[in-house]
Design an enzyme around this catalytic site. Structure first.
Site, PDB file in Angstrom:
ATOM      1  N   ASN A   7      25.764   0.716  27.227  1.00  0.00           N
ATOM      2  CA  ASN A   7      26.480   1.756  27.806  1.00  0.00           C
ATOM      3  C   ASN A   7      25.532   2.852  28.219  1.00  0.00           C
ATOM      4  OD1 ASN A   7      27.910   3.797  28.466  1.00  0.00           O
ATOM      5  ND2 ASN A   7      28.840   4.271  26.635  1.00  0.00           N
ATOM      6  N   LYS A   9      25.994   5.492  29.517  1.00  0.00           N
ATOM      7  CA  LYS A   9      26.621   6.729  29.939  1.00  0.00           C
ATOM      8  C   LYS A   9      26.316   7.378  31.343  1.00  0.00           C
ATOM      9  CE  LYS A   9      26.475   7.004  24.832  1.00  0.00           C
ATOM     10  NZ  LYS A   9      26.975   7.775  23.706  1.00  0.00           N
ATOM     11  N   HIS A  88      36.548   5.165  25.807  1.00  0.00           N
ATOM     12  CA  HIS A  88      35.220   5.368  24.807  1.00  0.00           C
ATOM     13  C   HIS A  88      35.673   6.899  24.194  1.00  0.00           C
ATOM     14  CE1 HIS A  88      31.323   6.669  23.959  1.00  0.00           C
ATOM     15  NE2 HIS A  88      30.881   5.461  23.806  1.00  0.00           N
ATOM     16  N   GLU A 160      33.675   1.871  17.280  1.00  0.00           N
ATOM     17  CA  GLU A 160      32.843   2.852  17.463  1.00  0.00           C
ATOM     18  C   GLU A 160      33.106   4.234  16.668  1.00  0.00           C
ATOM     19  OE1 GLU A 160      29.894   2.226  21.031  1.00  0.00           O
ATOM     20  OE2 GLU A 160      31.685   3.402  21.623  1.00  0.00           O
ATOM     21  N   GLY A 166      25.773   8.392  18.623  1.00  0.00           N
ATOM     22  CA  GLY A 166      24.761   9.427  18.920  1.00  0.00           C
ATOM     23  C   GLY A 166      24.118  10.221  17.833  1.00  0.00           C
ATOM     24  N   SER A 206      24.847   4.118  17.210  1.00  0.00           N
ATOM     25  CA  SER A 206      23.451   4.422  16.708  1.00  0.00           C
ATOM     26  C   SER A 206      22.996   3.276  16.112  1.00  0.00           C
ATOM     27  CB  SER A 206      23.452   5.652  15.787  1.00  0.00           C
ATOM     28  OG  SER A 206      23.795   6.826  15.928  1.00  0.00           O
ATOM     29  N   GLY A 227      24.505   2.491  22.974  1.00  0.00           N
ATOM     30  CA  GLY A 227      24.058   3.422  23.714  1.00  0.00           C
ATOM     31  C   GLY A 227      22.685   3.846  23.993  1.00  0.00           C
TER      32      GLY A 227
HETATM   33  C1  PEP Z   1      28.440   4.648  22.641  1.00  0.00           C
HETATM   34  O1  PEP Z   1      28.249   5.529  23.152  1.00  0.00           O
HETATM   35  O2  PEP Z   1      29.089   3.619  23.114  1.00  0.00           O
HETATM   36  C2  PEP Z   1      27.096   4.396  21.417  1.00  0.00           C
HETATM   37  C3  PEP Z   1      27.153   3.309  20.780  1.00  0.00           C
HETATM   38  O3  PEP Z   1      26.062   5.275  21.441  1.00  0.00           O
HETATM   39  P1  PEP Z   1      24.806   4.942  20.592  1.00  0.00           P
HETATM   40  O4  PEP Z   1      24.407   3.826  20.471  1.00  0.00           O
HETATM   41  O5  PEP Z   1      23.836   6.102  21.250  1.00  0.00           O
HETATM   42  O6  PEP Z   1      25.432   5.904  19.127  1.00  0.00           O
END
Ligand code: PEP
Length: 246
Positions: A7, A9, A88, A160, A166, A206, A227
């Site tokens: 993703n 974003k 999301h 998630e 994040g 993360s 992400g």
């Molecule tokens: C996401 O936003 O779907 C995500 C998993 O972000 P991150 O890996 O940066 O935590």
């Protein structure tokens, strides 16, 4: 095959997406995983025809009409997408999306032949109050209530936890496994064993090349939604490497 979903974003210009693809395309590991990239809409065309799975970060619930700013599932298919993220946590937070809207979007995607990746997860306050499981149950059950007792297509659900996204601190593999077991139980309990064959389960929040292997050791986890670690081609490839050899 493990699923690696990236993703992006609201990151990357067209030129940046081209550089990323230049570093990733042609890698033999791509054949060993179901890789899906969710770029911003402005960079979809860069990845189209690359052989990587292509998805959108959101989808409109209507098919067509006077809905300024919405992009429908048939339009996404037209642009080369086979997947879309639904609800999301950043859409829930900044665009007010809820579980009922998610159900409409999932139905619209199935109707157009696309695969929804439905994102669920509790936030930090819900977790602290011991309401994490209740939140997950509600997110899954509301969608199943609306969609009926049969899955109308393939369904990917990504656990998630909002507190992990994040933050730099992922859930533990065990926490992710437990949450996904609950989600699976809700879906199979409601839609029957045949639904299990149409259901794939991801963890997101993360993750990094260092943590990917631990998640993939959990039998219930089919893959990861990533992400920030997907933005850099080297770190994305490192995750892919870990996942296909886990
Ligand atoms: C996401 O936003 O779907 C995500 C998993 O972000 P991150 O890996 O940066 O935590």
């Amino acid at each position: 095959m493990p699923i690696l979903a990236a993703n992006w974003k609201m990151y990357k210009t067209v030129a940046e997406a081209e550089v990323w693809l230049g570093a990733v395309a042609g890698r033999p590991e791509l054949e060993l995983a179901e890789v899906v990239v969710f770029p911003p809409l402005t960079a979809l065309h860069v990845l189209r025809g690359s052989g990587l799975g292509l998805g959108a970060q959101d989808v409109g619930w209507a098919t067509e009409g006077a809905f300024t700013g919405m992009v429908s599932a048939p339009q996404l298919r037209d642009a080369g997408c086979a997947y879309a993220l639904v609800a999301h946590s950043e859409r829930r937070r900044y665009a007010g999306e809820d579980d009922r809207m998610a159900a409409r979007k999932i139905a619209a995607l199935w109707q157009a032949g696309l695969t929804p990746v439905y994102c669920v997860g509790e936030d930090a306050a819900e977790r602290a109050a011991g309401q994490g499981e209740a939140r997950l149950r509600l997110q899954v059950d509301t969608v199943l209530d609306s969609l009926g007792d049969e899955l109308g297509g393939r369904l990917v659900i990504a656990y998630e936890p909002v507190w992990a996204i994040g933050s730099g601190t992922p859930a533990t593999a065990e926490q992710a496994g437990e949450a996904l077991a609950l989600i699976r139980e809700r879906v199979v309990g409601r839609c029957g064993g045949a639904a299990a064959a149409r259901l794939s389960l991801l963890y997101g929040g993360s993750t990094s090349p260092a943590s990917a292997g631990g998640f993939m050791e959990q039998p219930i986890i089919d893959g990861l939604l990533v992400g920030s670690a997907s933005l850099d081609a080297n770190s994305f490839l490192a995750m892919l490497e870990v996942m296909v050899h886990a």
